[in-house]
Write an enzyme that holds these catalytic residues in place. Structure first.
Site, PDB file in Angstrom:
ATOM      1  N   HIS A 121       0.914  -1.339  -0.008  1.00 45.83           N
ATOM      2  CA  HIS A 121      -0.046   0.180   0.045  1.00 45.83           C
ATOM      3  C   HIS A 121       0.840   1.226  -0.058  1.00 45.83           C
ATOM      4  O   HIS A 121       2.101   1.261   0.006  1.00 45.83           O
ATOM      5  CB  HIS A 121      -1.030   0.031   1.217  1.00 45.83           C
ATOM      6  CG  HIS A 121      -1.704  -1.335   1.411  1.00 45.83           C
ATOM      7  ND1 HIS A 121      -2.515  -1.714   0.220  1.00 45.83           N
ATOM      8  CD2 HIS A 121      -1.533  -2.254   2.160  1.00 45.83           C
ATOM      9  CE1 HIS A 121      -3.017  -2.994   0.658  1.00 45.83           C
ATOM     10  NE2 HIS A 121      -2.422  -3.234   1.996  1.00 45.83           N
ATOM     11  N   GLU A 159      -1.846   0.131   7.920  1.00 44.28           N
ATOM     12  CA  GLU A 159      -0.997  -0.819   7.597  1.00 44.28           C
ATOM     13  C   GLU A 159      -0.043  -0.164   6.495  1.00 44.28           C
ATOM     14  O   GLU A 159       1.313  -0.703   6.609  1.00 44.28           O
ATOM     15  CB  GLU A 159      -1.784  -1.592   6.768  1.00 44.28           C
ATOM     16  CG  GLU A 159      -1.157  -2.898   6.080  1.00 44.28           C
ATOM     17  CD  GLU A 159      -1.819  -3.889   5.119  1.00 44.28           C
ATOM     18  OE1 GLU A 159      -1.193  -4.803   4.705  1.00 44.28           O
ATOM     19  OE2 GLU A 159      -3.042  -3.553   4.849  1.00 44.28           O
ATOM     20  N   HIS A 214       3.148  -6.909   4.771  1.00 46.54           N
ATOM     21  CA  HIS A 214       1.687  -6.683   4.865  1.00 46.54           C
ATOM     22  C   HIS A 214       1.380  -6.948   6.445  1.00 46.54           C
ATOM     23  O   HIS A 214       2.183  -7.710   7.011  1.00 46.54           O
ATOM     24  CB  HIS A 214       0.830  -7.209   3.880  1.00 46.54           C
ATOM     25  CG  HIS A 214       0.913  -6.692   2.287  1.00 46.54           C
ATOM     26  ND1 HIS A 214       0.069  -5.786   2.102  1.00 46.54           N
ATOM     27  CD2 HIS A 214       1.684  -7.126   1.409  1.00 46.54           C
ATOM     28  CE1 HIS A 214       0.382  -5.724   0.919  1.00 46.54           C
ATOM     29  NE2 HIS A 214       1.413  -6.491   0.408  1.00 46.54           N
ATOM     30  N   GLU A 296       2.013 -11.556   5.812  1.00 48.28           N
ATOM     31  CA  GLU A 296       1.161 -11.003   6.555  1.00 48.28           C
ATOM     32  C   GLU A 296       1.557 -10.970   8.213  1.00 48.28           C
ATOM     33  O   GLU A 296       1.582 -12.275   8.504  1.00 48.28           O
ATOM     34  CB  GLU A 296      -0.167 -11.684   6.543  1.00 48.28           C
ATOM     35  CG  GLU A 296      -0.814 -11.714   5.031  1.00 48.28           C
ATOM     36  CD  GLU A 296      -1.414 -10.202   4.637  1.00 48.28           C
ATOM     37  OE1 GLU A 296      -1.557  -9.382   5.504  1.00 48.28           O
ATOM     38  OE2 GLU A 296      -2.061 -10.241   3.462  1.00 48.28           O
TER      39      GLU A 296
END
Length: 332
Positions: A121, A159, A214, A296
């Site tokens: 992101h 995030e 992430h 993650e």
């Protein structure tokens, strides 16, 4: 990583349904898959530890994402892109965690190796809804260019801030080992880049390893980390045949080292306790021609995981675990 197959919506993520071209070489029992991660973490110190790698089960109906996120066992919020979240800049990494470009010839066990870090992101995505909602081709179908990512329950830590902080710490560690390290973005883009461009950056660098960093956004009570591995995909622009095996080995090693460095358990909601998951719906993996995985690091929407992810000390451990896995993979 908070990606949805449609436009992002606050506090929820829809389950993706569709025909995906996903295949893996074979199926193995859950106990063997878990054993692989245990093997990867055993003997954490050296460069000559060799984890045995076997095929892992894939899912015939992967969870959601655009390029990164899936709901599993509950809500999987994707933050709306119409406004900047509260406190979005509060968790920016300190200058001490950032690494300047290396000067002079590199030396160390990873000298000559190229690693691309893909911080998930972009902190500015919130301000560019039109741009990040643009559809891009990921081989199997089309998805949004990028999304905003998730955040902690109170919205005070995003995030995008987390991934940049861990990525800065990770780069510093890898460069000390002699690796040449680049980012796909370092908050130096107005938005994005799109998921297909992120894959092209790693390909153009001829990276020896690419890791997309992430944090998940599932439901409270879903906790732990997981590493996402590419499925065997051959559709349109996507052909992962050459990267499935090395990416799996990279992912196994990172998973094992991450457990050792952080104490974070494997996910209790994805991967059947192995910390490993195979997916064919992520453009960042589908379009890669070099070994690549996603990690993650925990679930930002779980209060227990959030306490860890918002701790600078824990983020340093997370970066160390990822770096140890990359080191183990590249010096095997």
């Amino acid at each position: 990583m908070s990606y949805d197959s449609e436009s992002p919506t606050p506090g929820r993520r829809r389950r993706l349904r569709g025909n995906l071209v996903i295949a893996t070489a074979a199926l193995v029992p859950t106990c063997l898959a878990g054993w692989l991660v245990w093997q990867a973490m055993d003997g954490s110190g050296g460069h000559d530890d060799k984890a045995k790698v076997l095929p892992l089960p894939s899912r015939s109906a992967p969870h959601t994402t655009t390029d990164d996120k899936r709901p599993a066992g509950g809500r999987t919020p994707t933050v709306t892109v119409t406004a900047t979240p509260s406190g979005g800049t509060a968790a920016a990494p300190s200058p001490s965690t950032q690494s300047a470009p290396p000067v002079g010839p590199l030396s160390g066990p990873l000298a000559g190796k190229v690693v691309v870090i893909d911080p998930g992101h972009n902190p500015k995505n919130f301000q560019h809804a039109t741009e990040i909602n643009r559809q891009v081709d990921i081989g199997t179908n089309k998805k949004e260019c990028d999304t905003t990512g998730t955040e902690t329950i109170g919205g005070d830590y995003t995030e995008a801030a987390f991934t940049l902080d861990v990525s800065h710490r990770l780069r510093a560690i890898l460069e000390k080992l002699g690796a040449t390290v680049t980012y796909t973005q370092d908050n130096d883009h107005a938005w994005g880049p799109c998921v297909d461009e992120r894959a092209r950056i790693g390909n153009a660098a001829k990276a020896d390893a690419v890791v997309s960093v992430h944090a998940d956004g599932s439901a409270e009570g879903n906790h732990g980390f997981h590493v996402i591995l590419p499925a065997l995909v051959d559709a349109g622009k996507a052909n992962t045949a050459q990267i499935v095996a090395p990416s799996r080995e990279l992912g196994v090693r990172i998973a094992g080292k991450f457990v050792h460095a952080t104490g974070m358990p494997p996910s209790n909601y994805i991967g059947d306790g192995t910390g490993l998951d195979v997916r064919g719906d992520l453009g960042g993996l589908n379009l890669s021609t070099v070994p690549k995985v996603f990690i993650e690091c925990g679930n930002m929407q779980d209060s227990g995981d959030a306490k860890l992810l918002t701790s600078a000390d824990w983020r340093q451990k997370a970066a160390q675990g990822i770096a140890d896995g990359i080191d183990s993979f590249l010096t095997k």
